[in-house]
Design a protein around this motif. Structure first.
Motif, PDB file in Angstrom:
ATOM      1  N   PHE A   9      16.961  -8.044 -13.798  1.00  0.00           N
ATOM      2  CA  PHE A   9      17.173  -9.197 -14.674  1.00  0.00           C
ATOM      3  C   PHE A   9      18.154 -10.243 -14.156  1.00  0.00           C
ATOM      4  O   PHE A   9      18.289 -11.303 -14.773  1.00  0.00           O
ATOM      5  CB  PHE A   9      17.641  -8.721 -16.055  1.00  0.00           C
ATOM      6  CG  PHE A   9      16.633  -7.869 -16.764  1.00  0.00           C
ATOM      7  CD1 PHE A   9      15.467  -8.420 -17.259  1.00  0.00           C
ATOM      8  CD2 PHE A   9      16.842  -6.509 -16.926  1.00  0.00           C
ATOM      9  CE1 PHE A   9      14.521  -7.640 -17.905  1.00  0.00           C
ATOM     10  CE2 PHE A   9      15.914  -5.717 -17.573  1.00  0.00           C
ATOM     11  CZ  PHE A   9      14.745  -6.290 -18.064  1.00  0.00           C
ATOM     12  N   HIS A  10      18.855  -9.975 -13.073  1.00  0.00           N
ATOM     13  CA  HIS A  10      19.800 -10.962 -12.549  1.00  0.00           C
ATOM     14  C   HIS A  10      19.054 -12.257 -12.203  1.00  0.00           C
ATOM     15  O   HIS A  10      17.901 -12.225 -11.745  1.00  0.00           O
ATOM     16  CB  HIS A  10      20.516 -10.415 -11.321  1.00  0.00           C
ATOM     17  CG  HIS A  10      21.696 -11.234 -10.894  1.00  0.00           C
ATOM     18  ND1 HIS A  10      21.574 -12.347 -10.086  1.00  0.00           N
ATOM     19  CD2 HIS A  10      23.020 -11.119 -11.173  1.00  0.00           C
ATOM     20  CE1 HIS A  10      22.757 -12.869  -9.878  1.00  0.00           C
ATOM     21  NE2 HIS A  10      23.657 -12.158 -10.527  1.00  0.00           N
ATOM     22  N   GLY A  69      25.194   2.619 -13.366  1.00  0.00           N
ATOM     23  CA  GLY A  69      23.739   2.643 -13.368  1.00  0.00           C
ATOM     24  C   GLY A  69      23.148   1.508 -14.177  1.00  0.00           C
ATOM     25  O   GLY A  69      22.159   0.884 -13.767  1.00  0.00           O
ATOM     26  N   GLY A  70      23.757   1.225 -15.328  1.00  0.00           N
ATOM     27  CA  GLY A  70      23.270   0.137 -16.160  1.00  0.00           C
ATOM     28  C   GLY A  70      23.413  -1.210 -15.471  1.00  0.00           C
ATOM     29  O   GLY A  70      22.507  -2.053 -15.528  1.00  0.00           O
ATOM     30  N   ARG A  71      24.550  -1.423 -14.842  1.00  0.00           N
ATOM     31  CA  ARG A  71      24.792  -2.682 -14.146  1.00  0.00           C
ATOM     32  C   ARG A  71      23.841  -2.850 -12.960  1.00  0.00           C
ATOM     33  O   ARG A  71      23.290  -3.933 -12.734  1.00  0.00           O
ATOM     34  CB  ARG A  71      26.245  -2.765 -13.676  1.00  0.00           C
ATOM     35  CG  ARG A  71      27.245  -2.981 -14.823  1.00  0.00           C
ATOM     36  CD  ARG A  71      28.681  -2.806 -14.335  1.00  0.00           C
ATOM     37  NE  ARG A  71      29.027  -3.798 -13.328  1.00  0.00           N
ATOM     38  CZ  ARG A  71      29.523  -5.012 -13.585  1.00  0.00           C
ATOM     39  NH1 ARG A  71      29.706  -5.399 -14.854  1.00  0.00           N
ATOM     40  NH2 ARG A  71      29.834  -5.839 -12.607  1.00  0.00           N
ATOM     41  N   GLU A  72      23.617  -1.759 -12.235  1.00  0.00           N
ATOM     42  CA  GLU A  72      22.719  -1.822 -11.087  1.00  0.00           C
ATOM     43  C   GLU A  72      21.284  -2.092 -11.534  1.00  0.00           C
ATOM     44  O   GLU A  72      20.556  -2.874 -10.908  1.00  0.00           O
ATOM     45  CB  GLU A  72      22.791  -0.522 -10.286  1.00  0.00           C
ATOM     46  CG  GLU A  72      21.886  -0.483  -9.064  1.00  0.00           C
ATOM     47  CD  GLU A  72      22.121  -1.635  -8.101  1.00  0.00           C
ATOM     48  OE1 GLU A  72      21.118  -2.143  -7.535  1.00  0.00           O
ATOM     49  OE2 GLU A  72      23.293  -2.028  -7.913  1.00  0.00           O
ATOM     50  N   ILE A 112      26.989  -7.898 -19.055  1.00  0.00           N
ATOM     51  CA  ILE A 112      26.892  -7.332 -20.395  1.00  0.00           C
ATOM     52  C   ILE A 112      27.688  -6.034 -20.474  1.00  0.00           C
ATOM     53  O   ILE A 112      28.302  -5.716 -21.491  1.00  0.00           O
ATOM     54  CB  ILE A 112      25.416  -7.080 -20.766  1.00  0.00           C
ATOM     55  CG1 ILE A 112      24.686  -8.412 -20.981  1.00  0.00           C
ATOM     56  CG2 ILE A 112      25.292  -6.209 -22.015  1.00  0.00           C
ATOM     57  CD1 ILE A 112      23.197  -8.262 -21.208  1.00  0.00           C
ATOM     58  N   PHE A 113      27.685  -5.282 -19.369  1.00  0.00           N
ATOM     59  CA  PHE A 113      28.369  -3.992 -19.320  1.00  0.00           C
ATOM     60  C   PHE A 113      29.689  -4.115 -18.566  1.00  0.00           C
ATOM     61  O   PHE A 113      29.769  -4.826 -17.549  1.00  0.00           O
ATOM     62  CB  PHE A 113      27.492  -2.946 -18.616  1.00  0.00           C
ATOM     63  CG  PHE A 113      26.118  -2.811 -19.200  1.00  0.00           C
ATOM     64  CD1 PHE A 113      25.939  -2.532 -20.546  1.00  0.00           C
ATOM     65  CD2 PHE A 113      24.998  -2.967 -18.410  1.00  0.00           C
ATOM     66  CE1 PHE A 113      24.679  -2.411 -21.096  1.00  0.00           C
ATOM     67  CE2 PHE A 113      23.723  -2.839 -18.940  1.00  0.00           C
ATOM     68  CZ  PHE A 113      23.558  -2.563 -20.288  1.00  0.00           C
ATOM     69  N   ARG A 132      16.963   2.336 -18.790  1.00  0.00           N
ATOM     70  CA  ARG A 132      18.334   1.974 -19.148  1.00  0.00           C
ATOM     71  C   ARG A 132      18.777   2.845 -20.313  1.00  0.00           C
ATOM     72  O   ARG A 132      18.022   3.063 -21.263  1.00  0.00           O
ATOM     73  CB  ARG A 132      18.435   0.489 -19.521  1.00  0.00           C
ATOM     74  CG  ARG A 132      18.032  -0.441 -18.399  1.00  0.00           C
ATOM     75  CD  ARG A 132      18.391  -1.888 -18.714  1.00  0.00           C
ATOM     76  NE  ARG A 132      17.783  -2.378 -19.933  1.00  0.00           N
ATOM     77  CZ  ARG A 132      16.552  -2.867 -20.013  1.00  0.00           C
ATOM     78  NH1 ARG A 132      15.789  -2.891 -18.941  1.00  0.00           N
ATOM     79  NH2 ARG A 132      16.075  -3.328 -21.148  1.00  0.00           N
ATOM     80  N   GLY A 133      19.991   3.317 -20.267  1.00  0.00           N
ATOM     81  CA  GLY A 133      20.483   4.227 -21.281  1.00  0.00           C
ATOM     82  C   GLY A 133      20.431   3.644 -22.676  1.00  0.00           C
ATOM     83  O   GLY A 133      20.849   2.511 -22.910  1.00  0.00           O
TER      84      GLY A 133
END
Length: 325
Positions: free
Chosen positions: A204-205, A195-198, A170-171, A261-262
């Motif tokens: 959620f992965h 940070g968002g991806r991690e 998504i990011f 999450r931001g």
């Protein structure tokens, strides 16, 4: 509110499933075959999350079909685990969505004979089914309608899981070759993207299992496209009625911020991505005019729409019932 009951599937006789059943109101109770509205939980909230919606439905004084809620194995009030997971190498990935769909089929078969008065399991196919799902419950609703074509009259999909996504993508990837940080929107940094991806990968992965043992590892293979396949309903080969509801963008951003999450990342990337997916979902109703609706946003609701705005869910259920029955 109906009392919690327990049922043992004949296909899995060593475990019980907790459920509630609400008989049809007077004017729909004599319909032949009798319709049934089934609520399908996500991973995050059990069947109890639907109780406020059901209470408000009954307060509407509108004729209602029979209503069914249940907790899957290992979820909510169903404390028994899926017996088929006993030998699983990883109990958090014990079974997949198709297994859940087959269990649902068996549950509906037994409910149809025990609660709806049908004299044979084969007559389940004649019942107009209305499926209301949240999150992964929407994927289960789609898979059920695909697996048993011609049986589902309507689907109300409340903030569907992104079935074909790994959520991380998504990011943008700030470490990908050619990434240019100078092109990022104001307020977004490369570190924020990392940070968002991690965070997405950690929680959620699809490789992340679930407490109930329902695995999402193959969900993208089962539902690779938001907009297909087009479903077949019971009405002369037409698609079922489909209403797609998404979360409120601002409410979801605040919900995401509370989870670490931001908020800005959600507004800039997650919301548009999710909305595009929902636009595709509407198309599974087919091209027939009036069969698909949405995506519409549930005012003030984050991902768990039935918890945040049950009045809105009641409104959408009554509308889709009016179309399908």
């Amino acid at each position: 509110m109906a009392d919690l009951q327990h049922i043992t599937l004949t296909t899995k006789p060593s475990a019980q499933i907790a459920y509630t059943f609400h008989p049809a109101t007077s004017s729909t109770a004599t319909t032949t075959p009798p319709p049934l509205l089934v609520f399908l939980n996500g991973l995050g909230l059990p069947q109890a999350s639907w109780f406020a919606t059901i209470a408000k439905l009954k307060e509407s004084n509108t004729p209602l079909p029979a209503l069914l809620t249940y907790d899957r194995y290992g979820q909510g009030a169903t404390t028994d685990r899926d017996p088929a997971d006993a030998d699983a190498e990883d109990p958090t990935h014990g079974h997949d969505a198709l297994t859940v769909v087959k269990d649902l089929r068996q549950l509906l078969t037994q409910i149809a004979t025990e609660k709806l008065g049908l004299d044979s399991a084969e007559k389940l196919n004649t019942i107009p089914l209305i499926l209301v799902g949240n999150s992964i419950g929407c994927a289960l609703a789609r898979l059920y309608a695909q697996t048993y074509p011609g049986t589902v009259a309507a689907l109300l999909l409340l903030d569907s899981v992104l079935a074909n996504s790994d959520f991380v993508s998504i990011f943008p990837d700030p470490d990908a070759p050619g990434f240019d940080a100078s092109t990022l929107p104001e307020g977004i940094t490369a570190d924020a993207l990392r940070g968002g991806r991690e965070g997405m990968k950690r929680i959620f992965h699809p490789s992340v299992g679930s407490k109930e043992g329902l695995s999402r590892r193959n969900l993208a293979a089962l539902l690779p496209h938001a907009d297909s396949p087009v479903l077949v309903g019971p009405d002369d080969g037409k698609g079922p009625f489909v209403t797609v509801v998404g979360h409120d963008f601002e409410a979801f951003a605040k919900e995401s911020a509370r989870m670490g999450r931001g908020e800005e990342l959600t507004l800039v990337y997650a919301n548009p991505y999710w909305h595009l997916y929902n636009e595709g979902l509407v198309k599974i109703a087919g091209d027939e005019a009036g069969r698909g609706k949405g995506p519409v946003q549930a005012p003030g609701a984050g991902h768990f729409v039935q918890k945040d705005n049950p009045d809105f869910v009641v409104q959408e259920i009554l509308e889709i019932l009016g179309k399908a029955l």
